[in-house]
Design a protein around this motif. Structure first.
Motif, PDB file in Angstrom:
ATOM      1  N   SER A 105      35.575  28.355  34.728  1.00  0.00           N
ATOM      2  CA  SER A 105      34.566  29.347  34.352  1.00  0.00           C
ATOM      3  C   SER A 105      35.029  30.785  34.615  1.00  0.00           C
ATOM      4  O   SER A 105      34.492  31.722  34.038  1.00  0.00           O
ATOM      5  CB  SER A 105      33.256  29.087  35.096  1.00  0.00           C
ATOM      6  OG  SER A 105      33.463  29.190  36.489  1.00  0.00           O
ATOM      7  N   ASP A 106      36.021  30.982  35.493  1.00  0.00           N
ATOM      8  CA  ASP A 106      36.562  32.317  35.771  1.00  0.00           C
ATOM      9  C   ASP A 106      38.061  32.208  36.031  1.00  0.00           C
ATOM     10  O   ASP A 106      38.519  32.277  37.179  1.00  0.00           O
ATOM     11  CB  ASP A 106      35.865  32.953  36.980  1.00  0.00           C
ATOM     12  CG  ASP A 106      36.334  34.391  37.230  1.00  0.00           C
ATOM     13  OD1 ASP A 106      37.142  34.916  36.426  1.00  0.00           O
ATOM     14  OD2 ASP A 106      35.906  34.975  38.239  1.00  0.00           O
ATOM     15  N   THR A 108      40.368  34.173  35.780  1.00  0.00           N
ATOM     16  CA  THR A 108      41.057  35.370  36.275  1.00  0.00           C
ATOM     17  C   THR A 108      41.063  35.450  37.803  1.00  0.00           C
ATOM     18  O   THR A 108      41.845  36.193  38.372  1.00  0.00           O
ATOM     19  CB  THR A 108      40.407  36.647  35.716  1.00  0.00           C
ATOM     20  OG1 THR A 108      39.048  36.717  36.169  1.00  0.00           O
ATOM     21  CG2 THR A 108      40.452  36.664  34.194  1.00  0.00           C
ATOM     22  N   LYS A 109      40.189  34.704  38.466  1.00  0.00           N
ATOM     23  CA  LYS A 109      40.163  34.693  39.933  1.00  0.00           C
ATOM     24  C   LYS A 109      41.019  33.528  40.422  1.00  0.00           C
ATOM     25  O   LYS A 109      40.691  32.366  40.170  1.00  0.00           O
ATOM     26  CB  LYS A 109      38.741  34.564  40.464  1.00  0.00           C
ATOM     27  CG  LYS A 109      38.686  34.593  41.976  1.00  0.00           C
ATOM     28  CD  LYS A 109      37.275  34.698  42.484  1.00  0.00           C
ATOM     29  CE  LYS A 109      37.223  34.482  43.961  1.00  0.00           C
ATOM     30  NZ  LYS A 109      37.301  35.600  44.778  1.00  0.00           N
TER      31      LYS A 109
END
Length: 124
Positions: A105-106, A108-109
């Motif tokens: 879901s993310d 980039t982290k």
């Protein structure tokens, strides 16, 4: 990246708790391990597979530092659950390979592992 049954393979399971950044790497006997991988044969495959988890983790590009970094190539499976590292074993030395995951879901982290070190010991 496909696997080749003619070259040595090391298979590891990977469990990650991103809330505490706790990583557990399991060897082929399903036992937690912190031992480095010692490579003595050209094109050895080191395969890391994410264990089922609730965070929907995915592998992203690993971080490779120190040592003969040109010895390593890698590929990530289409579902991002398997990271295959191929070590050419061209040079002698220790390589710091850090596994990196993200949530789907993310992406980039990133969450980075402690160092599962690879030791290159080419045979003459």
């Amino acid at each position: 990246m496909t696997t080749d049954s003619r070259v040595p393979q090391f298979n590891f399971g990977v469990s990650v708790d991103i809330s505490t950044n706790t990583w557990v790497i399991y060897d082929e006997n399903d036992t937690p391990t912190t031992k480095p991988v010692t490579v003595t044969v050209d094109n050895t495959q080191i395969i890391y597979t994410l264990r089922p988890n609730t965070e929907s983790l995915i592998f992203v590009d690993p971080s490779i530092k120190h040592g003969p970094t040109n010895d390593l190539s890698y590929g990530i499976s289409p579902n991002n659950q398997v990271l295959t590292v191929v070590d050419s074993d061209a040079d002698s030395g220790d390589i710091d390979l850090y596994l990196v995951v993200a949530t789907s879901s993310d992406p980039t982290k990133h969450y980075t592992s402690p160092d599962p070190q690879i030791k290159n010991r080419p045979t003459e």
